[in-house]
Design an enzyme around this catalytic site. Structure first.
Site, PDB file in Angstrom:
ATOM      1  N   GLU A 178       0.919  -1.116   0.302  1.00  0.00           N
ATOM      2  CA  GLU A 178      -0.054  -0.007   0.048  1.00  0.00           C
ATOM      3  C   GLU A 178       0.805   1.248   0.068  1.00  0.00           C
ATOM      4  OE1 GLU A 178       0.842   1.571   3.151  1.00  0.00           O
ATOM      5  OE2 GLU A 178       1.702  -0.345   3.495  1.00  0.00           O
ATOM      6  N   GLU A 321       4.619  -0.465   1.869  1.00  0.00           N
ATOM      7  CA  GLU A 321       4.957  -0.572   0.274  1.00  0.00           C
ATOM      8  C   GLU A 321       4.996  -2.092  -0.344  1.00  0.00           C
ATOM      9  OE1 GLU A 321       7.858   1.910  -1.257  1.00  0.00           O
ATOM     10  OE2 GLU A 321       7.172   3.418   0.180  1.00  0.00           O
TER      11      GLU A 321
END
Length: 351
Positions: A178, A321
């Site tokens: 994300e 991430e």
């Protein structure tokens, strides 16, 4: 029930348990290798799970995608982050240009980076960014719901569709990730609601907040819960009221992976919150999820315990991430390496 929720319910009905017979065959293959029985622990378990997911006792999850759900969060207005919202789209653009930490790590792990803009403040410019904006940023949860219930369901369906597209493109394994400034606040808010905890018990410093900033973050979550009164038994209600579009999109990715019979790796705190929410919607989807890394965020271990999972990596990471899951994939690659290349007892002439 609105039409979109009916559509989501119909899609979830396609989820079936993973194949136990194939898993038994994979265990038999492991146990025939010339090494101490079950000596590789989690590595063996993960490969057997992947075999059951892919319905093949000789699985080859060679084409992998790191799916980054990018979205902006209105709660940033409460001073809960070190940076402003412009950073979300800048990092997504950097991912398009192969510049972020996760991109560099992806090369080593043989993964393709798939940045998805599901709720940034603007459209992504780079052609690698998949623009699937449900709405341009969420509401400030300290004062109002993040989004409508309909928008939340639409974001979940978007996550499902992204995974289906990747399956059609030949991908065999999904790594979740994300990008969204303020999303440790929304994730902590979801965790506080789901587990009935005081926000102070589940809220961390995210990307390095000061003590003053941490207090603002905790107070913003307390306000969000008081104002919105989310129902902990209703995953959609929780996400719509105190979550974010990145969380909703990742929930869709987990459900989509189960529908498409693909292994999906859980990253850190935000990814794990999303996994838990997906399990509320469909318990069988959990069989397709593989834990990889336990984030340094305060509630990360709590969520793993609630999921009944144990992540093999405890490296103090909290970058997000998908970086923790990409690291976890290196363990899976070693499992595959041993599974296919170590001699059998018979071949190694060992009693």
């Amino acid at each position: 029930m609105m039409e979109l929720e009916k559509e989501l319910k119909q899609k979830m009905e396609e989820i079936t348990p993973i194949d136990r017979q194939v898993m038994e065959a994979a265990w038999k293959n492991w146990d025939g290798l010339c090494k101490p029985l079950r000596g590789l622990g989690w590595l063996e378990e993960a490969l057997v799970q992947i075999a059951g997911i892919m319905r093949d006792d000789r699985p080859h999850p060679d084409k992998r995608a790191v799916v980054i759900m990018g979205a902006d969060n209105g709660v940033v207005k409460e001073g809960v982050t070190q940076t402003d919202q412009s950073v979300t789209m800048q990092v997504l653009e950097n991912m398009g240009n192969d510049l972020s930490t996760a991109c560099v790590m992806s090369h080593q792990a043989g993964c393709d980076m798939i940045p998805v803009n599901i709720g940034g403040l603007t459209d992504g410019v780079h052609p690698k960014i998949r623009n699937r904006v449900v709405r341009y940023g969420t509401g400030n949860i300290a004062k109002e719901p993040a989004m409508t219930r309909e928008e939340c369901v639409k974001a979940i369906l978007t996550g499902i569709e992204i995974v289906k597209e990747l399956k059609e493109e030949g991908y065999q394994l999904i790594v979740t990730g994300e990008m969204g400034i303020g999303n440790t606040t929304t994730s902590a808010a979801c965790a506080a609601v789901l587990f009935g905890k005081d926000p102070a018990d589940v809220t961390g410093r995210g990307a390095g907040l000061s003590s003053e900033g941490l207090n603002r973050k905790i107070n913003a979550i307390r306000s969000a819960i008081a104002v919105n009164k989310p129902d902990p038994k209703d995953a959609i209600d929780v996400i719509a009221k105190v979550g974010g579009l990145d969380i909703a999109g990742m929930v869709g990715c987990y459900l989509g992976a189960a529908i498409c019979q693909m292994p999906i790796l859980i990253d850190g705190f935000i990814s794990a919150v999303s996994a838990y929410l997906a399990c509320i919607l469909n318990q069988t989807a959990k069989e397709y999820m593989i834990p990889t890394h336990c984030s340094a965020e305060p509630a990360a271990k709590m969520i793993m315990e609630k999921l009944g999972m144990e992540a093999p990596l405890h490296a103090g990471m909290h970058l997000g991430e998908g970086t923790g899951a990409i690291m976890g994939l290196s363990l899976i690659d070693q499992a595959l390496n041993v599974y296919y290349h170590v001699a059998t007892f018979e071949g190694g002439h060992v009693e």
